[in-house]
Design an enzyme around this catalytic site. Sequence first.
Site, PDB file in Angstrom:
ATOM      1  N   ASP A   6       0.874  -1.186   0.000  1.00 17.78           N
ATOM      2  CA  ASP A   6       0.000   0.000   0.000  1.00 17.78           C
ATOM      3  C   ASP A   6       0.907   1.230   0.000  1.00 17.78           C
ATOM      4  OD1 ASP A   6      -2.466   1.542   0.242  1.00 17.78           O
ATOM      5  OD2 ASP A   6      -1.848   1.958   2.289  1.00 17.78           O
ATOM      6  N   SER A   7       0.287   2.392  -0.137  1.00 20.56           N
ATOM      7  CA  SER A   7       1.042   3.643  -0.128  1.00 20.56           C
ATOM      8  C   SER A   7       1.590   3.972   1.261  1.00 20.56           C
ATOM      9  CB  SER A   7       0.125   4.789  -0.551  1.00 20.56           C
ATOM     10  OG  SER A   7      -0.929   4.916   0.393  1.00 20.56           O
ATOM     11  N   TYR A  38      -0.881   7.767  -2.773  1.00 19.94           N
ATOM     12  CA  TYR A  38      -1.022   7.254  -4.138  1.00 19.94           C
ATOM     13  C   TYR A  38      -2.226   7.907  -4.822  1.00 19.94           C
ATOM     14  CZ  TYR A  38       2.207   3.194  -3.747  1.00 19.94           C
ATOM     15  OH  TYR A  38       3.296   2.365  -3.637  1.00 19.94           O
ATOM     16  N   GLY A  39      -3.203   8.287  -4.017  1.00 19.71           N
ATOM     17  CA  GLY A  39      -4.502   8.699  -4.552  1.00 19.71           C
ATOM     18  C   GLY A  39      -4.520   9.974  -5.377  1.00 19.71           C
ATOM     19  N   CYS A  69      -4.738  -1.779  -1.743  1.00 18.95           N
ATOM     20  CA  CYS A  69      -4.911  -0.368  -2.047  1.00 18.95           C
ATOM     21  C   CYS A  69      -5.848  -0.285  -3.247  1.00 18.95           C
ATOM     22  CB  CYS A  69      -3.540   0.215  -2.378  1.00 18.95           C
ATOM     23  SG  CYS A  69      -3.583   1.900  -2.988  1.00 18.95           S
ATOM     24  N   ASN A  70      -6.957   0.402  -3.072  1.00 24.97           N
ATOM     25  CA  ASN A  70      -7.924   0.528  -4.174  1.00 24.97           C
ATOM     26  C   ASN A  70      -7.325   1.327  -5.333  1.00 24.97           C
ATOM     27  OD1 ASN A  70     -10.930  -0.241  -2.955  1.00 24.97           O
ATOM     28  ND2 ASN A  70      -9.462   0.384  -1.416  1.00 24.97           N
ATOM     29  N   GLU A 148      -2.428   8.528   8.413  1.00 25.54           N
ATOM     30  CA  GLU A 148      -0.954   8.493   8.374  1.00 25.54           C
ATOM     31  C   GLU A 148      -0.358   9.248   9.571  1.00 25.54           C
ATOM     32  OE1 GLU A 148       1.220   6.858   6.435  1.00 25.54           O
ATOM     33  OE2 GLU A 148      -0.333   5.923   5.213  1.00 25.54           O
ATOM     34  N   THR A 181      -8.158   1.753   1.634  1.00 21.38           N
ATOM     35  CA  THR A 181      -7.804   0.900   2.775  1.00 21.38           C
ATOM     36  C   THR A 181      -7.399   1.682   4.024  1.00 21.38           C
ATOM     37  OG1 THR A 181      -5.599   0.650   1.800  1.00 21.38           O
ATOM     38  CG2 THR A 181      -7.208  -1.096   1.393  1.00 21.38           C
ATOM     39  N   HIS A 182      -7.176   2.973   3.882  1.00 16.63           N
ATOM     40  CA  HIS A 182      -6.921   3.784   5.076  1.00 16.63           C
ATOM     41  C   HIS A 182      -8.207   3.992   5.897  1.00 16.63           C
ATOM     42  CE1 HIS A 182      -3.150   4.833   3.064  1.00 16.63           C
ATOM     43  NE2 HIS A 182      -2.731   5.406   4.180  1.00 16.63           N
TER      44      HIS A 182
HETATM   45  N1  DGL Z   1      -4.915   3.188   0.746  1.00 15.50           N
HETATM   46  C1  DGL Z   1      -4.964   3.497  -0.637  1.00 15.50           C
HETATM   47  C2  DGL Z   1      -6.271   3.143  -1.297  1.00 15.50           C
HETATM   48  O1  DGL Z   1      -6.869   2.155  -0.909  1.00 15.50           O
HETATM   49  C3  DGL Z   1      -4.327   4.779  -1.109  1.00 15.50           C
HETATM   50  C4  DGL Z   1      -4.464   5.998  -0.300  1.00 15.50           C
HETATM   51  C5  DGL Z   1      -3.514   7.069  -0.813  1.00 15.50           C
HETATM   52  O2  DGL Z   1      -2.305   6.841  -0.696  1.00 15.50           O
HETATM   53  O3  DGL Z   1      -3.973   8.065  -1.362  1.00 15.50           O
HETATM   54  O4  DGL Z   1      -6.712   3.768  -2.220  1.00 15.50           O
END
Ligand code: DGL
Length: 260
Positions: A6-7, A38-39, A69-70, A148, A181-182
Amino acid sequence: MIGILDSGVGGLSVLREVRALIPTAEISYVGDSAFCPYGTKSTAELRNRIGTVVESLLAQGARVIVLACNSATIQAVHWCREQWPQVPFVGMEPGVKPAVAATRTKVIGVLATEASLTGDMFQDLVSKHSQDCQILTRACPKFVELVEEGLLEGESVEVAVREYGQPLVDAGADVLVLGCTHYPFLKNAIAQILPNTVLIDTGPAVARRVHDVLAHIENEQRETAQLTIFTSGPPETMTKLLKKLLPEIEGTVQHLPLSS
Ligand code: DGL
């Protein structure tokens, strides 16, 4: 060995489910904190970076890779499967299908990242499963920042939950999909601030999928239950967050330098 990425710490909400379902599995988790979030990144940036993390997990001996991570799944899982056709990848998408089954008002709110909500795979998911439901979406970048920072309750959480969730509830949504997932780490706060909403987390379904995939891989009798957590950021930060987010889990945190 199962490789999970994940990120940052979000994928720990999936790790928790995988550990609960498959307690004997050896797991290597990479939280790519140096590249978080990542988003908000482009498809090309995400594929390049996720490719680097995948390489590192494969080099460690991972036999299955979980994109916990979606955003990573929506922007890169098809690409990953093309790059490493021999590797089983388990991805995850916002739970639109279970949300459709749960709604009474036929209005569903999907909370996710920008990268997820703008991805073709998400659009396809909505076309395929929304039936006669109205799907409202909302990007929630502050949720990732809060988790985070280890902030799971309090005023800043309440402000963010109200900002993102209240308009969806006001528009009739009785089900909110935690499409990142956060967000499951904010589940208690969301449930308290927006009562009478059903919250959908696909973590348990992903763990079941991992379990099924493992059943098809020959058993090498290497079930050690060893858990190693890597972070591309400062290990002290990840160690502190791990204690807060998953106090029941003991694992060592190591720094993983990633080059791209
Ligand atoms: N936890 C990740 C997800 O499920 C990414 C969150 C992020 O880094 O923006 O999308």
